[in-house]
Design an enzyme around this catalytic site. Structure first.
Site, short mmCIF file in Angstrom:
data_model
loop_
_atom_site.label_atom_id
_atom_site.label_comp_id
_atom_site.label_asym_id
_atom_site.label_seq_id
_atom_site.Cartn_x
_atom_site.Cartn_y
_atom_site.Cartn_z
N THR A 140 0.85 -1.20 0.00
CA THR A 140 0.00 0.00 0.00
C THR A 140 0.88 1.24 0.00
O THR A 140 1.99 1.20 0.53
CB THR A 140 -0.89 -0.04 1.26
OG1 THR A 140 -1.72 -1.20 1.18
CG2 THR A 140 -1.75 1.19 1.39
N THR B 204 4.44 4.41 -3.51
CA THR B 204 5.52 3.71 -4.21
C THR B 204 5.03 2.33 -4.68
O THR B 204 5.24 1.96 -5.85
CB THR B 204 6.76 3.56 -3.31
OG1 THR B 204 6.96 4.76 -2.57
CG2 THR B 204 8.01 3.27 -4.13
N ALA C 62 7.86 1.59 2.25
CA ALA C 62 8.26 1.74 3.66
C ALA C 62 8.39 3.22 3.98
O ALA C 62 8.60 4.04 3.08
CB ALA C 62 9.59 1.03 3.91
N GLY D 130 3.53 1.73 7.81
CA GLY D 130 2.24 2.08 8.41
C GLY D 130 1.84 3.52 8.18
O GLY D 130 0.85 3.98 8.75
N GLY E 272 0.34 4.58 5.77
CA GLY E 272 -1.02 4.51 5.23
C GLY E 272 -1.95 3.69 6.12
O GLY E 272 -3.06 3.35 5.71
N GLU F 296 -0.35 -5.58 5.62
CA GLU F 296 0.94 -5.62 4.91
C GLU F 296 1.86 -6.64 5.56
O GLU F 296 2.51 -7.44 4.88
CB GLU F 296 1.59 -4.23 4.92
CG GLU F 296 0.87 -3.23 4.04
CD GLU F 296 1.43 -1.83 4.12
OE1 GLU F 296 1.44 -1.14 3.09
OE2 GLU F 296 1.86 -1.40 5.21
C1 5RP Z 1 1.33 1.95 4.21
C2 5RP Z 1 2.80 1.88 4.19
C3 5RP Z 1 3.49 2.49 3.02
O1 5RP Z 1 4.12 1.48 2.29
C4 5RP Z 1 4.49 3.53 3.51
O2 5RP Z 1 3.78 4.50 4.27
C5 5RP Z 1 5.22 4.20 2.34
O3 5RP Z 1 4.32 4.98 1.61
P1 5RP Z 1 4.77 5.78 0.30
O4 5RP Z 1 5.27 4.78 -0.67
O5 5RP Z 1 3.51 6.47 -0.15
O6 5RP Z 1 5.83 6.76 0.71
O7 5RP Z 1 3.46 1.34 5.05
O8 5RP Z 1 0.82 1.46 5.43
#
Ligand code: 5RP
Length: 226
Positions: A31, A34, A87, A98, A100, A106
């Site tokens: 999620t 990226t 991450a 986390g 998101g 995950e």
């Molecule tokens: C969601 C996550 C995401 O993978 C993490 O927050 C990275 O997000 P992004 O790729 O938008 O920077 O752990 O729970």
């Protein structure tokens, strides 16, 4: 959710990891922004004839997979060959996730996969884990868990929703405490301590879980096996 970081680097990381998916494989779909680049790339690969199925880790990743034509399955039906996930911070094979609020599913899917490919832009790389650790708690457990976090030297903050009054409610119907511990010297010890608190569903410390880190750069992507 709107995220910081370098979107072009995120895209290169996500696309490079999607390239590592072979015909016939089942992929855990992380999620975040990226991982979303990887999901879009896998959708294009399926469109071009590759046989791939995804196991989503959130409402967001399921919706995106559906939109880009990537077939999905579940952990009941299939076991993931690999997972591709983002991450918030990366130190060796340790992660904090986390951002998101999807870290419970995950971790479930990432741990079930034979290999976890982490996708990140350069802003996520660090010398020590230090960003707040998201902790998903049952709604009734919010105060007792906050007390337990304080006893372990952390400072918990209930995550507030954006464009909605009140807290973030996870895909599982729970709340999130973002717990500031400063630099984390012993991620495995802290992970065990937080997991032991009654009412904690899951936390965002992913200790020794990454098998490879795909880092998007301004030129392309580098891959570090860990
Ligand atoms: C969601 C996550 C995401 O993978 C993490 O927050 C990275 O997000 P992004 O790729 O938008 O920077 O752990 O729970």
């Amino acid at each position: 959710m709107k995220r910081g970081g370098n979107n072009a680097q995120k895209r290169r990381a996500g696309e490079a990891a999607a390239d590592a998916v072979a015909d016939g494989q089942v992929v855990g779909l992380g999620t975040g922004s990226t991982a979303a680049h990887a999901i879009r790339a896998l959708g294009r690969a399926v469109d071009a004839g590759r046989d791939v199925e995804g196991i989503p880790t959130s409402y967001q990743s399921r919706e995106l997979a559906r939109k880009v034509g990537l077939p999905t399955t579940t952990l009941e039906e299939a076991s993931p060959d690999l997972a591709i996930d983002g991450a918030d911070q990366v130190v060796g094979s340790d992660l904090i996730k986390g951002g998101g609020a999807a870290h419970a599913r995950e971790k479930l899917v990432d741990a079930a996969a034979d290999r976890l490919l982490v996708v990140a832009d350069e802003t996520k790389l660090a010398e020590a884990l230090s960003v707040p650790v998201p902790v998903e708690v049952l709604p009734d457990a919010r105060e007792p868990v906050a007390d337990g976090v304080r006893e372990r030297g952390g400072e918990p903050t209930l995550r507030a929703a954006e464009r909605k009054d009140g807290p973030v409610v996870t895909d599982n119907g729970n709340l999130v405490l973002d717990c500031e511990f400063g630099e984390i010297d012993d991620p495995a010890g802290l992970a065990a301590d937080i997991s032991a608190l009654p009412g904690v569903l899951e936390h965002g410390l992913f200790v020794d879980m990454a098998d490879a880190i795909y880092v998007g750069t301004d030129e392309g992507a580098t891959v570090r096996e860990s």
